[in-house]
Design an enzyme around this catalytic site. Structure first.
Site, PDB file in Angstrom:
ATOM      1  N   SER A 142       0.969  -1.198   0.008  1.00 26.19           N
ATOM      2  CA  SER A 142       0.049   0.092  -0.105  1.00 26.19           C
ATOM      3  C   SER A 142       1.085   1.257   0.083  1.00 26.19           C
ATOM      4  CB  SER A 142      -0.771  -0.117   1.414  1.00 26.19           C
ATOM      5  OG  SER A 142      -1.538   1.372   1.185  1.00 26.19           O
ATOM      6  N   TYR A 155      -2.546  -0.645  10.485  1.00 34.53           N
ATOM      7  CA  TYR A 155      -2.380  -1.050   8.993  1.00 34.53           C
ATOM      8  C   TYR A 155      -1.101  -0.611   8.067  1.00 34.53           C
ATOM      9  CZ  TYR A 155      -3.552  -1.155   3.964  1.00 34.53           C
ATOM     10  OH  TYR A 155      -3.854  -1.648   2.650  1.00 34.53           O
TER      11      TYR A 155
END
Ligand SMILES: NC(=O)c1ccc[n+]([C@@H]2O[C@H](COP(=O)([O-])OP(=O)(O)OC[C@H]3O[C@@H](n4cnc5c(N)ncnc54)[C@H](OP(=O)(O)O)[C@@H]3O)[C@@H](O)[C@H]2O)c1
Length: 269
Positions: A142, A155
């Site tokens: 990501s 995350y």
């Protein structure tokens, strides 16, 4: 890597990005091994992929956070398909909200699927790939795996870890014939982003991609044996700036926390 003659294992194949990758690979004639947690969903995706041109499709069912499941999945995949040329680690989840409100059991679940499962699958498939002197590991990271993002602390951390693993392993495997590719999407319109995250992204005018666009970038990275691929402009520039001058990125992100607060309070896991 020649995709049409490859045997490709995809985790998270029923998800937004994983599903788009599987459909685009099916159109190229690859043999596909798809892992899903739900057997009827895996079976119906397999039927769809065969109809789209996949030579062979092998649906496997398992929760990748269960002990020994990644090893079992690789063994089953090799038994059924006979080979794994490419492993695409796409399964993942997201925790959103203020970290003070996050239960550590949810943090552990997040790391288990986002970080430990791809590492365990790689560990299980690597002896086969090294023996064959070819293979490609593709890890879906990501942009938040390079830019520590407020309200996505764990995350971000799980994807930073996956990026570090990918970089180190790529260097370790030099000359072995096995490549490691790390692909970092930005916000993508899939069920991954719960309602609060999606409304926050809209309110903050975050750039958003369709899963098909991300899938095409993943496949392009595989075809060129690419190392890293960061999706989106100006996100890929911010990744560079954050790595060299992180203080420059601190200020705008810290300012955004006030805007994120109502959504982060609502979305806390
Ligand atoms: N969407 C975004 O904005 C975005 C942005 C950057 C990076 N990414 C990354 O891209 C990847 C795919 O995201 P996506 O948007 O396609 O997400 P998604 O639509 O939510 O799909 C995630 C997939 O992972 C599977 N999964 C979750 N936990 C699992 C487990 N314990 N065992 C086996 N499978 C499990 C899900 O299965 P179930 O349906 O059974 O839960 C689902 O098939 C993720 O790694 C994510 O971090 C996404």
């Amino acid at each position: 890597m020649n995709i049409s003659s490859s045997s490709i294992l995809i985790t998270g194949a029923s998800g937004g990005i994983g599903g788009a990758i599987a459909r685009q690979l099916a159109g190229k004639g690859a043999a596909l091994i798809i892992i899903d947690r739900d057997s009827s969903r895996a079976d119906s995706l397999a039927i769809e992929l065969r109809a789209m041109g996949a030579k062979n499709v092998f649906p496997l069912v398992g929760d990748l956070t269960q002990p020994h499941m990644p090893t079992r999945m690789i063994e089953e995949a090799l038994n059924q398909a006979g080979d794994i040329d490419i492993l695409i680690n796409c399964a993942g989840t997201q925790n959103f909200g203020f970290f003070a409100n996050e239960a550590i059991i949810d943090t552990a679940k997040l790391f288990n699927i986002n970080t430990i499962a791809p590492i365990a699958l790689t560990n299980a498939v690597l002896p086969h790939m090294l023996k064959m002197k070819k293979g490609q590991i593709v890890n879906l990271g990501s942009i938040f795996g390079s830019i520590g993002f407020p309200c996505f602390a764990t995350y971000s951390a799980s994807k930073f870890a996956l990026r570090g693993f990918s970089e180190a392993l790529r260097r370790e495997l030099v000359g072995s014939g096995v490549k490691v590719t790390y692909v970092a999407p930005r916000f993508t319109r899939t069920p991954f982003n719960r309602s609060a995250v999606t409304r926050m992204a809209d309110a903050m005018k975050m750039n958003q991609d369709e899963p098909e666009v991300v899938a095409a970038s993943v496949i392009a990275a595989i075809e060129r044996n690419g190392q890293d691929s960061y999706l989106g402009w100006p996100e890929k520039l911010f990744v560079r700036i954050n790595s060299i001058f992180p203080r420059l990125v601190d200020k705008p992100l810290m300012k955004q926390v006030a805007q994120m607060r109502p959504f982060a309070t609502e979305g806390a896991c």
